[in-house]
Enzyme design. Structure first.
Site, PDB file in Angstrom:
ATOM      1  N   ILE A  40      16.392 -17.146  30.111  1.00 53.28           N
ATOM      2  CA  ILE A  40      15.551 -17.252  28.917  1.00 53.28           C
ATOM      3  C   ILE A  40      16.100 -18.281  27.933  1.00 53.28           C
ATOM      4  O   ILE A  40      15.364 -18.780  27.076  1.00 53.28           O
ATOM      5  CB  ILE A  40      15.411 -15.853  28.250  1.00 53.28           C
ATOM      6  CG1 ILE A  40      14.167 -15.786  27.392  1.00 53.28           C
ATOM      7  CG2 ILE A  40      16.652 -15.487  27.454  1.00 53.28           C
ATOM      8  CD1 ILE A  40      13.803 -14.368  26.957  1.00 53.28           C
ATOM      9  N   ASN A  96      30.047 -14.771  35.149  1.00 54.84           N
ATOM     10  CA  ASN A  96      30.856 -14.275  34.038  1.00 54.84           C
ATOM     11  C   ASN A  96      31.099 -12.780  34.232  1.00 54.84           C
ATOM     12  O   ASN A  96      30.163 -12.035  34.557  1.00 54.84           O
ATOM     13  CB  ASN A  96      30.128 -14.522  32.710  1.00 54.84           C
ATOM     14  CG  ASN A  96      29.932 -15.999  32.429  1.00 54.84           C
ATOM     15  OD1 ASN A  96      30.778 -16.818  32.745  1.00 54.84           O
ATOM     16  ND2 ASN A  96      28.788 -16.342  31.844  1.00 54.84           N
ATOM     17  N   GLY A 102      33.049 -13.620  29.260  1.00 56.48           N
ATOM     18  CA  GLY A 102      31.828 -14.056  28.584  1.00 56.48           C
ATOM     19  C   GLY A 102      30.563 -13.397  29.096  1.00 56.48           C
ATOM     20  O   GLY A 102      29.462 -13.906  28.876  1.00 56.48           O
ATOM     21  N   GLN A 103      30.701 -12.239  29.751  1.00 60.11           N
ATOM     22  CA  GLN A 103      29.516 -11.543  30.270  1.00 60.11           C
ATOM     23  C   GLN A 103      28.820 -10.812  29.130  1.00 60.11           C
ATOM     24  O   GLN A 103      29.432 -10.001  28.440  1.00 60.11           O
ATOM     25  CB  GLN A 103      29.925 -10.543  31.365  1.00 60.11           C
ATOM     26  CG  GLN A 103      28.738  -9.843  32.004  1.00 60.11           C
ATOM     27  CD  GLN A 103      29.146  -8.894  33.139  1.00 60.11           C
ATOM     28  OE1 GLN A 103      30.333  -8.697  33.390  1.00 60.11           O
ATOM     29  NE2 GLN A 103      28.163  -8.315  33.788  1.00 60.11           N
ATOM     30  N   SER A 104      27.533 -11.113  28.940  1.00 63.39           N
ATOM     31  CA  SER A 104      26.782 -10.471  27.852  1.00 63.39           C
ATOM     32  C   SER A 104      25.782  -9.441  28.361  1.00 63.39           C
ATOM     33  O   SER A 104      25.335  -8.593  27.583  1.00 63.39           O
ATOM     34  CB  SER A 104      26.056 -11.531  27.016  1.00 63.39           C
ATOM     35  OG  SER A 104      25.130 -12.246  27.803  1.00 63.39           O
ATOM     36  N   HIS A 109      25.047 -10.650  37.734  1.00 60.91           N
ATOM     37  CA  HIS A 109      24.151 -11.798  37.879  1.00 60.91           C
ATOM     38  C   HIS A 109      24.982 -13.043  38.124  1.00 60.91           C
ATOM     39  O   HIS A 109      26.051 -13.216  37.551  1.00 60.91           O
ATOM     40  CB  HIS A 109      23.259 -11.985  36.651  1.00 60.91           C
ATOM     41  CG  HIS A 109      24.000 -12.026  35.348  1.00 60.91           C
ATOM     42  ND1 HIS A 109      24.472 -10.893  34.728  1.00 60.91           N
ATOM     43  CD2 HIS A 109      24.357 -13.063  34.551  1.00 60.91           C
ATOM     44  CE1 HIS A 109      25.087 -11.226  33.606  1.00 60.91           C
ATOM     45  NE2 HIS A 109      25.050 -12.540  33.477  1.00 60.91           N
ATOM     46  N   HIS A 111      24.706 -17.120  37.763  1.00 60.61           N
ATOM     47  CA  HIS A 111      23.955 -18.240  37.185  1.00 60.61           C
ATOM     48  C   HIS A 111      23.950 -19.380  38.204  1.00 60.61           C
ATOM     49  O   HIS A 111      24.990 -19.698  38.798  1.00 60.61           O
ATOM     50  CB  HIS A 111      24.644 -18.788  35.927  1.00 60.61           C
ATOM     51  CG  HIS A 111      24.785 -17.825  34.796  1.00 60.61           C
ATOM     52  ND1 HIS A 111      24.042 -17.917  33.643  1.00 60.61           N
ATOM     53  CD2 HIS A 111      25.592 -16.759  34.609  1.00 60.61           C
ATOM     54  CE1 HIS A 111      24.397 -16.962  32.799  1.00 60.61           C
ATOM     55  NE2 HIS A 111      25.346 -16.238  33.363  1.00 60.61           N
TER      56      HIS A 111
HETATM   57  P1  AMP Z   1      26.052 -13.712  30.771  1.00 64.60           P
HETATM   58  O1  AMP Z   1      26.416 -14.178  29.387  1.00 64.60           O
HETATM   59  O2  AMP Z   1      26.847 -14.359  31.858  1.00 64.60           O
HETATM   60  O3  AMP Z   1      26.061 -12.200  30.844  1.00 64.60           O
HETATM   61  O4  AMP Z   1      24.588 -14.213  31.020  1.00 64.60           O
HETATM   62  C1  AMP Z   1      23.454 -13.508  30.625  1.00 64.60           C
HETATM   63  C2  AMP Z   1      22.313 -14.473  30.651  1.00 64.60           C
HETATM   64  O5  AMP Z   1      21.118 -13.733  30.638  1.00 64.60           O
HETATM   65  C3  AMP Z   1      22.267 -15.435  29.468  1.00 64.60           C
HETATM   66  O6  AMP Z   1      22.324 -16.783  29.946  1.00 64.60           O
HETATM   67  C4  AMP Z   1      20.938 -15.111  28.802  1.00 64.60           C
HETATM   68  O7  AMP Z   1      20.284 -16.254  28.284  1.00 64.60           O
HETATM   69  C5  AMP Z   1      20.161 -14.467  29.918  1.00 64.60           C
HETATM   70  N1  AMP Z   1      19.132 -13.516  29.522  1.00 64.60           N
HETATM   71  C6  AMP Z   1      19.266 -12.494  28.655  1.00 64.60           C
HETATM   72  N2  AMP Z   1      18.104 -11.809  28.571  1.00 64.60           N
HETATM   73  C7  AMP Z   1      17.243 -12.409  29.415  1.00 64.60           C
HETATM   74  C8  AMP Z   1      15.889 -12.184  29.773  1.00 64.60           C
HETATM   75  N3  AMP Z   1      15.186 -11.174  29.226  1.00 64.60           N
HETATM   76  N4  AMP Z   1      15.308 -13.015  30.653  1.00 64.60           N
HETATM   77  C9  AMP Z   1      16.002 -14.048  31.193  1.00 64.60           C
HETATM   78  N5  AMP Z   1      17.289 -14.300  30.913  1.00 64.60           N
HETATM   79  C10 AMP Z   1      17.896 -13.506  30.022  1.00 64.60           C
END
Ligand code: AMP
Length: 123
Positions: A40, A96, A102-104, A109, A111
């Site tokens: 996103i 991540n 840096g995992q959010s 997942h 990338h």
């Molecule tokens: P990370 O920081 O490695 O956990 O990556 C999480 C990723 O998920 C980030 O790049 C966000 O931009 C992406 N993200 C979060 N919510 C969504 C969503 N609803 N649809 C698509 N990507 C998302």
């Protein structure tokens, strides 16, 4: 750390909801066990995420429970890299993991980033 390896879906997990079709996403690929969709907030001209349908908090849990799944996810990632025309110039796969990684989003997942030159080391 809580053992979530056996759970199919966690109530508040946005990626579980995307996999289940309960939240919108730009899906580019799906099969019985994985889903790929556009990030996103893209950090590159091509920025896709590949997730397992089954909820794993991170790659550590998934590799312990089902290492072959992790391998199949890499196959999906490289196939998508080919479909996006990234094989010749190269691309980056990132996973991540945890706070310092840096995992959010706490659902495994990978990338897939491409379409521009990448710097090293990452920030
Ligand atoms: P990370 O920081 O490695 O956990 O990556 C999480 C990723 O998920 C980030 O790049 C966000 O931009 C992406 N993200 C979060 N919510 C969504 C969503 N609803 N649809 C698509 N990507 C998302």
């Amino acid at each position: 750390m809580a053992d979530t390896s056996g759970s199919q879906k966690t109530e508040d997990c946005i990626f579980c909801k995307i996999a289940a079709g309960e939240l919108p996403a730009e899906i580019v690929y799906k099969d019985d066990e994985t889903v790929a969709f556009a990030d996103i907030n893209p950090a590159a001209p091509v920025h896709l995420l590949v997730i397992p349908r089954k909820h794993y908090t991170n790659v550590v849990e998934a590799a312990a429970d089902d290492p072959a799944l992790v391998g199949r996810m890499l196959t999906v990632l490289t196939r998508l890299a080919g479909e996006k025309g990234l094989l010749e110039d190269g691309f980056r796969i990132v996973c991540n993991t945890g706070t310092r990684g840096g995992q959010s989003v706490p659902h495994l997942h990978f990338h897939l980033l491409g379409g521009r030159s990448m710097a090293w080391p990452p920030g």
